[in-house]
Design an enzyme around this catalytic site. Structure first.
Site, PDB file in Angstrom:
ATOM      1  N   SER A 108      29.642  50.492  26.301  1.00 54.67           N
ATOM      2  CA  SER A 108      31.083  50.622  26.077  1.00 54.67           C
ATOM      3  C   SER A 108      31.481  50.130  24.687  1.00 54.67           C
ATOM      4  O   SER A 108      30.937  49.147  24.185  1.00 54.67           O
ATOM      5  CB  SER A 108      31.849  49.825  27.134  1.00 54.67           C
ATOM      6  OG  SER A 108      33.212  49.715  26.777  1.00 54.67           O
ATOM      7  N   TYR A 131      35.943  54.620  21.423  1.00 60.34           N
ATOM      8  CA  TYR A 131      37.399  54.763  21.457  1.00 60.34           C
ATOM      9  C   TYR A 131      37.868  54.868  20.019  1.00 60.34           C
ATOM     10  O   TYR A 131      37.285  54.235  19.131  1.00 60.34           O
ATOM     11  CB  TYR A 131      38.070  53.540  22.105  1.00 60.34           C
ATOM     12  CG  TYR A 131      38.050  53.549  23.616  1.00 60.34           C
ATOM     13  CD1 TYR A 131      38.555  54.626  24.323  1.00 60.34           C
ATOM     14  CD2 TYR A 131      37.550  52.464  24.332  1.00 60.34           C
ATOM     15  CE1 TYR A 131      38.545  54.636  25.719  1.00 60.34           C
ATOM     16  CE2 TYR A 131      37.545  52.463  25.716  1.00 60.34           C
ATOM     17  CZ  TYR A 131      38.048  53.550  26.405  1.00 60.34           C
ATOM     18  OH  TYR A 131      38.039  53.556  27.771  1.00 60.34           O
ATOM     19  N   THR A 157      35.275  59.140  24.380  1.00 56.01           N
ATOM     20  CA  THR A 157      36.130  59.119  25.570  1.00 56.01           C
ATOM     21  C   THR A 157      37.491  59.711  25.222  1.00 56.01           C
ATOM     22  O   THR A 157      38.205  59.197  24.363  1.00 56.01           O
ATOM     23  CB  THR A 157      36.271  57.686  26.109  1.00 56.01           C
ATOM     24  OG1 THR A 157      34.964  57.220  26.427  1.00 56.01           O
ATOM     25  CG2 THR A 157      37.142  57.640  27.351  1.00 56.01           C
ATOM     26  N   LYS A 229      33.773  62.940  26.727  1.00 50.80           N
ATOM     27  CA  LYS A 229      33.841  62.376  28.079  1.00 50.80           C
ATOM     28  C   LYS A 229      35.280  62.441  28.591  1.00 50.80           C
ATOM     29  O   LYS A 229      36.189  61.939  27.930  1.00 50.80           O
ATOM     30  CB  LYS A 229      33.371  60.912  28.020  1.00 50.80           C
ATOM     31  CG  LYS A 229      33.445  60.133  29.330  1.00 50.80           C
ATOM     32  CD  LYS A 229      32.759  58.775  29.178  1.00 50.80           C
ATOM     33  CE  LYS A 229      32.767  57.958  30.454  1.00 50.80           C
ATOM     34  NZ  LYS A 229      34.035  57.291  30.703  1.00 50.80           N
TER      35      LYS A 229
HETATM   36  C1  LIG Z   1      35.351  48.369  35.043  1.00 47.79           C
HETATM   37  C2  LIG Z   1      35.248  49.681  34.334  1.00 47.79           C
HETATM   38  C3  LIG Z   1      35.292  49.712  32.963  1.00 47.79           C
HETATM   39  C4  LIG Z   1      35.181  50.913  32.289  1.00 47.79           C
HETATM   40  N1  LIG Z   1      35.168  50.910  30.931  1.00 47.79           N
HETATM   41  C5  LIG Z   1      35.006  52.063  30.273  1.00 47.79           C
HETATM   42  C6  LIG Z   1      34.943  52.068  28.874  1.00 47.79           C
HETATM   43  O1  LIG Z   1      35.000  51.039  28.218  1.00 47.79           O
HETATM   44  N2  LIG Z   1      34.796  53.262  28.258  1.00 47.79           N
HETATM   45  C7  LIG Z   1      34.713  54.437  28.943  1.00 47.79           C
HETATM   46  O2  LIG Z   1      34.598  55.498  28.349  1.00 47.79           O
HETATM   47  N3  LIG Z   1      34.749  54.458  30.297  1.00 47.79           N
HETATM   48  C8  LIG Z   1      34.884  53.302  30.960  1.00 47.79           C
HETATM   49  N4  LIG Z   1      34.896  53.327  32.325  1.00 47.79           N
HETATM   50  C9  LIG Z   1      34.664  54.597  33.045  1.00 47.79           C
HETATM   51  C10 LIG Z   1      33.170  54.838  33.317  1.00 47.79           C
HETATM   52  O3  LIG Z   1      32.501  55.185  32.132  1.00 47.79           O
HETATM   53  C11 LIG Z   1      32.944  55.970  34.311  1.00 47.79           C
HETATM   54  O4  LIG Z   1      33.619  57.115  33.887  1.00 47.79           O
HETATM   55  C12 LIG Z   1      33.370  55.636  35.753  1.00 47.79           C
HETATM   56  O5  LIG Z   1      33.206  54.278  36.033  1.00 47.79           O
HETATM   57  C13 LIG Z   1      32.575  56.463  36.738  1.00 47.79           C
HETATM   58  O6  LIG Z   1      33.015  56.276  38.040  1.00 47.79           O
HETATM   59  P1  LIG Z   1      32.304  55.263  39.101  1.00 47.79           P
HETATM   60  O7  LIG Z   1      32.723  53.886  38.708  1.00 47.79           O
HETATM   61  O8  LIG Z   1      32.895  55.705  40.397  1.00 47.79           O
HETATM   62  O9  LIG Z   1      30.814  55.483  39.023  1.00 47.79           O
HETATM   63  C14 LIG Z   1      35.034  52.125  33.011  1.00 47.79           C
HETATM   64  C15 LIG Z   1      34.985  52.087  34.404  1.00 47.79           C
HETATM   65  C16 LIG Z   1      35.077  50.888  35.064  1.00 47.79           C
HETATM   66  C17 LIG Z   1      34.987  50.877  36.556  1.00 47.79           C
HETATM   67  C1  LIG Z   2      40.922  49.810  26.372  1.00 46.08           C
HETATM   68  C2  LIG Z   2      39.969  50.323  27.401  1.00 46.08           C
HETATM   69  C3  LIG Z   2      39.507  49.295  28.378  1.00 46.08           C
HETATM   70  C4  LIG Z   2      38.219  49.605  29.064  1.00 46.08           C
HETATM   71  C5  LIG Z   2      38.264  50.749  30.002  1.00 46.08           C
HETATM   72  O1  LIG Z   2      38.000  51.859  29.639  1.00 46.08           O
HETATM   73  C6  LIG Z   2      38.589  50.562  31.394  1.00 46.08           C
HETATM   74  O2  LIG Z   2      38.921  49.454  31.808  1.00 46.08           O
HETATM   75  O3  LIG Z   2      38.567  51.565  32.148  1.00 46.08           O
END
Ligand SMILES: Cc1cc2nc3c(=O)[nH]c(=O)nc-3n(C[C@H](O)[C@H](O)[C@H](O)COP(=O)(O)O)c2cc1C
Ligand SMILES: CCCCC(=O)C(=O)O
Length: 364
Positions: A108, A131, A157, A229
């Site tokens: 991330s 980002y 993203t 994404k």
């Molecule tokens: C706690 C958390 C933080 C996330 N942070 C990011 C992030 O920083 N950047 C990003 O592109 N997606 C982020 N995502 C989305 C994930 O990349 C992904 O699309 C998603 O978690 C997939 O679904 P799942 O949790 O059901 O497997 C985050 C998801 C969660 C649950």
């Molecule tokens: C500023 C983005 C924070 C991280 C993220 O993508 C999330 O928490 O889902």
């Protein structure tokens, strides 16, 4: 030892016990009514597997490549923010588990360990999630650092021009820590006693004007392949192909952005149909079982990414927990392939699943 989880869902329970409520809610939660959060899981349950019998399944081969990089299975670690909130070892432990399991890790942009720390910790193949900040030079610098440190692709993203409304974080007054990657560049600590500090930080930092025309800028600053994404529609899939990126990821950000968007598994086939094999289509959202991986592959995903279960493994048992989560999903996929009569990934076809769309045409 009765506390050894036998499936990925049990790791969620362990994580809940292990974590302070503020962090567990942040990891587990979705946006607003959490309709899409439920749908991401429920939609998988409406898909039925149609196995073939009497196939030689004495050898199952799950290995494949993603953008030319070898992986032991079509399973990747999705980029999720701030792993040190789950475990003090943070993303370094996640990377080590990825290396041990021979799968690719998405790091991330909002990681708590630095790009350099993760890169030097082990030899996992790593992709860097991006980002775009209003201060675009900061994003450009991170891309450069990722490139110098051997990351192999950029996951842009595209579903987060602003942060989705996560009401648990607002109630908990979620605190985002200072991220070391940005030290001296930007403070991620926001003193906003009104609600979610992460939301306050995001609205200060993320550039909501970033749009299709700006992909040219990203291409101009990096030679790395770019995957977009957050694709959920045929229209955007076609735009992504036309603009010349190397792949797309069907994702709704784990249902943390716009609520009431479809479950990702419900739109995968539409997107795959639009792309027509021109670029790989990856998938994430709601994968909790090997059967879910199988269903996504049958509907045309090249590989899947796992978000929350990785964080739950990390919170519950550190590097070992992440390893176990990946191993359990791999083992379940292997068994599913055997029981469905598919010794290789190429043997998994659209005819191996039945969706509600198919039922609609059924006369029974
Ligand atoms: C706690 C958390 C933080 C996330 N942070 C990011 C992030 O920083 N950047 C990003 O592109 N997606 C982020 N995502 C989305 C994930 O990349 C992904 O699309 C998603 O978690 C997939 O679904 P799942 O949790 O059901 O497997 C985050 C998801 C969660 C649950
Ligand atoms: C500023 C983005 C924070 C991280 C993220 O993508 C999330 O928490 O889902």
């Amino acid at each position: 030892m009765g506390d050894e989880p036998v499936n990925v869902k049990e790791y969620q329970e362990m994580a809940k016990q292990a974590l302070p409520k503020m962090y567990y809610d942040y990891f587990a939660g979705g946006s607003e009514d959490q309709h899409t959060l439920r749908e991401n899981n429920d939609a998988f349950q409406r898909i039925i597997i149609q196995p073939r019998i009497l196939v030689d399944v004495s050898k199952i081969n799950m290995s494949t490549t993603i953008l030319g990089y070898k992986t032991s299975a079509p399973i990747m670690i999705a980029p999720t923010a701030m792993h040190k909130l789950a475990h003090p070892g943070g993303e370094i432990l996640t990377a080590k588990a990825a290396a041990a399991c021979d799968v690719i890790m998405g790091l991330s942009f909002m990681s708590t360990c630095t790009i350099e720390e993760v890169a030097s910790s082990c030899n996992a193949v790593r992709f860097f999630q991006l980002y775009v900040y209003k201060r675009r030079e900061i994003s450009a610098l991170m891309v450069k650092r990722a490139e110098i440190n051997g990351f192999k692709a950029i996951l842009l993203t595209a579903d987060t021009p602003k942060l989705g409304r996560r009401e648990a974080d607002i109630k908990n007054k979620m605190i985002a820590p200072q991220l070391k990657n940005f030290e001296g560049l930007v403070s991620t600590e926001v003193d906003d006693s009104e609600g979610s500090n992460l939301e306050a930080f995001a609205s200060r930092s993320l550039d909501p004007s970033f749009s299709w025309k700006d992909i040219a800028w990203l291409k101009s600053i990096t030679k790395l392949p770019i995957l977009i994404k957050g694709v959920l529609t045929r229209e955007d899939a076609i735009k992504a192909v036309e603009i010349g990126v190397e792949g797309i990821i069907v994702s709704n950000h784990g249902a943390r952005q716009l609520d009431y968007v479809p479950a990702t598994i419900a739109v995968l086939e539409e997107v795959v149909g639009a792309v027509q094999g021109r670029i790989p289509v990856l998938f994430d959202g709601g994968i909790r079982r090997g059967t879910d991986v199988f269903k996504a592959l049958a509907l045309g995903a090249h590989a899947v990414m796992i978000g929350r279960p990785i964080v739950y493994g990390l919170a519950a048992k550190g590097e070992y927990g992440v390893r176990r989560v990946i191993e359990m999903l791999k083992d379940e996929l292997e068994l599913t392939m055997a029981l469905a009569g598919c010794p290789t990934l190429n043997d998994i076809t659209r005819n191996h699943v039945r969706t509600q769309m198919d039922n609609h045409h059924c006369r029974l």
